[in-house]
Write an enzyme that holds these catalytic residues in place. Structure first.
Site, PDB file in Angstrom:
ATOM      1  N   ALA A  34       0.829  -1.209   0.000  1.00 41.03           N
ATOM      2  CA  ALA A  34       0.000   0.000   0.000  1.00 41.03           C
ATOM      3  C   ALA A  34       0.861   1.255   0.000  1.00 41.03           C
ATOM      4  O   ALA A  34       1.869   1.340   0.685  1.00 41.03           O
ATOM      5  CB  ALA A  34      -0.884  -0.015   1.249  1.00 41.03           C
ATOM      6  N   ARG A  50      10.338  -4.209 -33.451  1.00 41.78           N
ATOM      7  CA  ARG A  50       9.424  -5.358 -33.442  1.00 41.78           C
ATOM      8  C   ARG A  50       8.090  -4.957 -32.783  1.00 41.78           C
ATOM      9  O   ARG A  50       8.087  -4.331 -31.715  1.00 41.78           O
ATOM     10  CB  ARG A  50      10.098  -6.468 -32.634  1.00 41.78           C
ATOM     11  N   GLY A 136       6.972 -21.354 -12.906  1.00 45.04           N
ATOM     12  CA  GLY A 136       6.194 -20.192 -13.342  1.00 45.04           C
ATOM     13  C   GLY A 136       5.364 -19.582 -12.231  1.00 45.04           C
ATOM     14  O   GLY A 136       5.885 -19.018 -11.272  1.00 45.04           O
ATOM     15  N   GLU A 192      10.028 -24.465 -28.280  1.00 43.48           N
ATOM     16  CA  GLU A 192      10.910 -23.536 -29.007  1.00 43.48           C
ATOM     17  C   GLU A 192      11.303 -24.153 -30.354  1.00 43.48           C
ATOM     18  O   GLU A 192      11.266 -25.376 -30.513  1.00 43.48           O
ATOM     19  CB  GLU A 192      12.209 -23.345 -28.212  1.00 43.48           C
ATOM     20  N   LYS A 207      15.970 -26.045 -13.046  1.00 43.12           N
ATOM     21  CA  LYS A 207      14.988 -25.759 -11.990  1.00 43.12           C
ATOM     22  C   LYS A 207      15.216 -26.632 -10.765  1.00 43.12           C
ATOM     23  O   LYS A 207      15.175 -26.141  -9.636  1.00 43.12           O
ATOM     24  CB  LYS A 207      13.574 -25.974 -12.540  1.00 43.12           C
ATOM     25  N   GLY A 304       3.936 -19.555 -19.260  1.00 39.55           N
ATOM     26  CA  GLY A 304       2.894 -18.689 -19.830  1.00 39.55           C
ATOM     27  C   GLY A 304       3.045 -17.276 -19.306  1.00 39.55           C
ATOM     28  O   GLY A 304       3.553 -17.059 -18.200  1.00 39.55           O
TER      29      GLY A 304
HETATM   30  N1  LIG Z   1       7.903 -18.223 -21.305  1.00 39.24           N
HETATM   31  C1  LIG Z   1       7.599 -18.702 -20.105  1.00 39.24           C
HETATM   32  O1  LIG Z   1       6.478 -19.136 -19.895  1.00 39.24           O
HETATM   33  C2  LIG Z   1       8.617 -18.685 -19.005  1.00 39.24           C
HETATM   34  C3  LIG Z   1       8.292 -19.301 -17.767  1.00 39.24           C
HETATM   35  C4  LIG Z   1       9.207 -19.242 -16.712  1.00 39.24           C
HETATM   36  C5  LIG Z   1      10.421 -18.623 -16.909  1.00 39.24           C
HETATM   37  N2  LIG Z   1      10.730 -18.077 -18.129  1.00 39.24           N
HETATM   38  C6  LIG Z   1      12.026 -17.418 -18.283  1.00 39.24           C
HETATM   39  O2  LIG Z   1      11.799 -16.041 -18.542  1.00 39.24           O
HETATM   40  C7  LIG Z   1      12.828 -15.543 -19.394  1.00 39.24           C
HETATM   41  C8  LIG Z   1      12.212 -14.933 -20.646  1.00 39.24           C
HETATM   42  O3  LIG Z   1      11.481 -15.922 -21.316  1.00 39.24           O
HETATM   43  P1  LIG Z   1      10.474 -15.575 -22.509  1.00 39.24           P
HETATM   44  O4  LIG Z   1       9.703 -16.827 -22.750  1.00 39.24           O
HETATM   45  O5  LIG Z   1       9.759 -14.325 -22.222  1.00 39.24           O
HETATM   46  O6  LIG Z   1      11.515 -15.369 -23.692  1.00 39.24           O
HETATM   47  P2  LIG Z   1      11.229 -14.762 -25.154  1.00 39.24           P
HETATM   48  O7  LIG Z   1       9.772 -14.705 -25.428  1.00 39.24           O
HETATM   49  O8  LIG Z   1      12.122 -15.477 -26.077  1.00 39.24           O
HETATM   50  O9  LIG Z   1      11.743 -13.248 -25.015  1.00 39.24           O
HETATM   51  C9  LIG Z   1      13.084 -12.937 -24.841  1.00 39.24           C
HETATM   52  C10 LIG Z   1      13.229 -11.426 -24.897  1.00 39.24           C
HETATM   53  O10 LIG Z   1      14.598 -11.105 -24.711  1.00 39.24           O
HETATM   54  C11 LIG Z   1      15.024 -10.243 -25.768  1.00 39.24           C
HETATM   55  N3  LIG Z   1      16.420 -10.502 -26.091  1.00 39.24           N
HETATM   56  C12 LIG Z   1      16.952 -11.641 -26.602  1.00 39.24           C
HETATM   57  N4  LIG Z   1      18.275 -11.481 -26.784  1.00 39.24           N
HETATM   58  C13 LIG Z   1      18.564 -10.229 -26.381  1.00 39.24           C
HETATM   59  C14 LIG Z   1      19.739  -9.465 -26.346  1.00 39.24           C
HETATM   60  N5  LIG Z   1      20.898  -9.991 -26.757  1.00 39.24           N
HETATM   61  N6  LIG Z   1      19.676  -8.191 -25.884  1.00 39.24           N
HETATM   62  C15 LIG Z   1      18.503  -7.672 -25.445  1.00 39.24           C
HETATM   63  N7  LIG Z   1      17.342  -8.354 -25.463  1.00 39.24           N
HETATM   64  C16 LIG Z   1      17.384  -9.610 -25.932  1.00 39.24           C
HETATM   65  C17 LIG Z   1      14.121 -10.527 -26.930  1.00 39.24           C
HETATM   66  O11 LIG Z   1      14.100  -9.385 -27.777  1.00 39.24           O
HETATM   67  P3  LIG Z   1      13.178  -9.289 -29.078  1.00 39.24           P
HETATM   68  O12 LIG Z   1      11.759  -9.342 -28.574  1.00 39.24           O
HETATM   69  O13 LIG Z   1      13.498  -7.968 -29.660  1.00 39.24           O
HETATM   70  O14 LIG Z   1      13.548 -10.441 -29.940  1.00 39.24           O
HETATM   71  C18 LIG Z   1      12.799 -10.827 -26.237  1.00 39.24           C
HETATM   72  O15 LIG Z   1      12.101  -9.605 -26.004  1.00 39.24           O
HETATM   73  C19 LIG Z   1      13.761 -16.724 -19.664  1.00 39.24           C
HETATM   74  O16 LIG Z   1      14.801 -16.737 -18.718  1.00 39.24           O
HETATM   75  C20 LIG Z   1      12.848 -17.926 -19.440  1.00 39.24           C
HETATM   76  O17 LIG Z   1      13.551 -19.077 -19.093  1.00 39.24           O
HETATM   77  C21 LIG Z   1       9.853 -18.107 -19.177  1.00 39.24           C
END
Ligand SMILES: NC(=O)c1ccc[n+]([C@@H]2O[C@H](COP(=O)([O-])OP(=O)(O)OC[C@H]3O[C@@H](n4cnc5c(N)ncnc54)[C@H](OP(=O)(O)O)[C@@H]3O)[C@@H](O)[C@H]2O)c1
Length: 432
Positions: A34, A50, A136, A192, A207, A304
């Site tokens: 708060a 993008r 997550g 991926e 993890k 997600g």
């Molecule tokens: N997705 C999930 O559900 C989830 C769940 C738990 C944890 N995580 C963790 O959360 C993190 C992000 O995951 P995400 O799924 O959101 O990944 P993502 O969708 O692939 O997004 C990655 C982001 O990082 C940016 N990026 C990549 N390389 C870069 C660089 N060299 N310099 C600056 N920015 C850069 C990308 O830029 P652009 O957009 O311009 O390409 C994008 O915006 C990871 O560590 C993942 O393990 C994800």
């Protein structure tokens, strides 16, 4: 001097989780304790042009995530880029070195460099929080680190990778091959383009290394984890396991063992009526066994935008409320990487699938090989001869040491009538 009423945050990474977080903060800037408000004052990603699902036109853009991390215009840095090295690591180090609290969802970074980052954070007296890195939206990190701080956790086991869980569930449901279902998962955005981290078991290993460190009071030691993915699990394994009363799941487990901890990711058999067998699709699920608490079971969405951003936001709220615990269970100065326990004496049951040439005496040969290794059979299934003239055989063993199981597989593989290395899948260890 920082205004305690307004927290200016910098967010690097605007993908699934980063965009999810920005959307949430745009709707609920006052979600935290708060009287305090969160303002996103800087963002960074790879491509400025993008299209994003959120409007970032009024937020300062940084080409370099590390420059954002160290900027005097932010009070807290959120790293959502991902990857154990490169941009994510450099930016997190820059934020900590500049004395800024860090919140991240990056399990690879923490599992591989957790100790050095914890030392840096604690030397600078700032929090480094990573709730979203494991399961997550399910608060597994807080449960193990804070909720169970008064207990001694002996073992943890569960399903920590939703992509693998989806693939195995779909293979069983639809009778399609691993490759087929993987392609569908990629089309649907569950997997991926390069699925190695998920299907190779590495994501789940990152993890479980973090949970093991929190549970057993050490630093994460990814190099000591034994990791096997689901890419070798065949439809035939899934069907035969089902006939024997089991479902195959990718199980991540950690337990205290001889000389350290046993930290593993591997496909394992779970009895069909067990809660872990019931957690289908992309769900995550986890059993934690505490000496005083007994068994705790958690289940929920492990990934997600919504659930993961919620976990990131919970960490932001903690930091704003002044939460400053050691990064892992103990001060970083006292932490040593968890040593790998000797697993050869551990006992458990296993399922062994063998493909043999159809000829007399083969079964006797397999039985002799098992006896030589000191392994007793619990159940045995033989399938009809295939067109190729080969016969699949599957057996489950009585509880046996890991060393004896490995010997048995080696002896069976040496038999002339055995056409490929037998496939061994263990009974999930939490259930032994
Ligand atoms: N997705 C999930 O559900 C989830 C769940 C738990 C944890 N995580 C963790 O959360 C993190 C992000 O995951 P995400 O799924 O959101 O990944 P993502 O969708 O692939 O997004 C990655 C982001 O990082 C940016 N990026 C990549 N390389 C870069 C660089 N060299 N310099 C600056 N920015 C850069 C990308 O830029 P652009 O957009 O311009 O390409 C994008 O915006 C990871 O560590 C993942 O393990 C994800």
């Amino acid at each position: 001097m920082k205004d305690e009423k307004v927290w200016r945050i910098g967010v690097a990474g605007l993908g699934t989780v980063g965009a999810g977080l920005l959307q949430f903060l745009a709707e609920r800037p006052d979600f935290a304790p708060a009287g305090a408000k969160v303002v996103v004052s800087g963002v960074s990603a790879r491509s400025r042009s993008r299209p994003r699902p959120v409007d970032i036109s009024r937020i300062a853009w940084f080409d370099d995530a590390a420059a954002l991390a160290a900027s005097p215009d932010i009070d807290l840095f959120v790293e959502l880029v991902g990857g154990s090295d490169g941009t994510a690591k450099v930016a997190v180090e820059a934020a900590l070195a500049a004395g800024k609290p860090v919140v991240t969802a990056n399990k690879a970074l923490l599992a591989e460099h957790g100790l050095e980052l914890a030392r840096l954070a604690e030397a600078k007296g700032v929090p480094l929080a990573f709730e979203a890195a494991v399961m997550g939206g399910v608060p597994a990190v807080k449960l193990v680190r804070e909720g169970l701080a008064g207990d001694d956790v002996d073992s943890i086991a569960g399903i920590l990778n939703g992509t693998c869980n989806f693939i195995l569930s779909e293979m069983e449901k639809s009778g399609r091959s691993f490759e087929d279902v993987l392609h569908e998962a990629q089309r649907l955005g569950y997997a991926e383009a390069d699925p190695t981290m998920d299907v190779g078991g590495f994501d789940a290993a990152h993890k479980i290394c973090l949970l093991a460190a929190l549970a057993f009071g050490g630093a994460p030691n990814f190099a000591a984890a034994e990791v096997e993915g689901i890419d070798q699990v065949g439809l035939i394994d899934i069907h035969l396991a089902h006939e024997l009363g089991y479902r195959i799941k990718l199980i991540a487990s950690a337990s205290r063992g001889e000389g350290g901890a046993s930290v593993r990711v591997q496909p394992a058999l779970v009895p069909l009526d067990h809660p872990l067998a019931q957690a289908g699709g992309s769900l995550n699920a986890l059993f934690i066994e505490g000496r005083r608490t007994g068994r705790i079971y958690l289940q929920g969405p492990g990934a997600g935008a919504g659930p993961t951003a919620a976990a990131v936001a919970a960490d932001i709220a903690d930091v704003m409320a002044g939460g400053r615990r050691p990064v892992f269970q103990r001060p970083a100065a006292d932490l040593v990487p968890l040593a790998r326990a000797d697993s050869r004496a551990e006992t458990g049951k296993a399922f062994i699938r063998i493909l043999v040439k159809d000829r007399p005496g083969v079964i006797a040969g397999v039985t002799e090989a098992l006896a030589k290794a000191g392994v007793s059979i619990d159940s045995f299934l033989q399938r009809p001869v295939e067109d190729s003239g080969l016969v699949p055989i599957v057996l489950t063993t009585q509880p046996t040491s890991e060393a004896a199981l490995r010997d048995a597989v080696d002896h069976i593989a040496d038999l002339e009538a055995v056409v490929e290395r037998p496939r061994m899948i263990r009974l999930a260890r939490i259930l032994n």
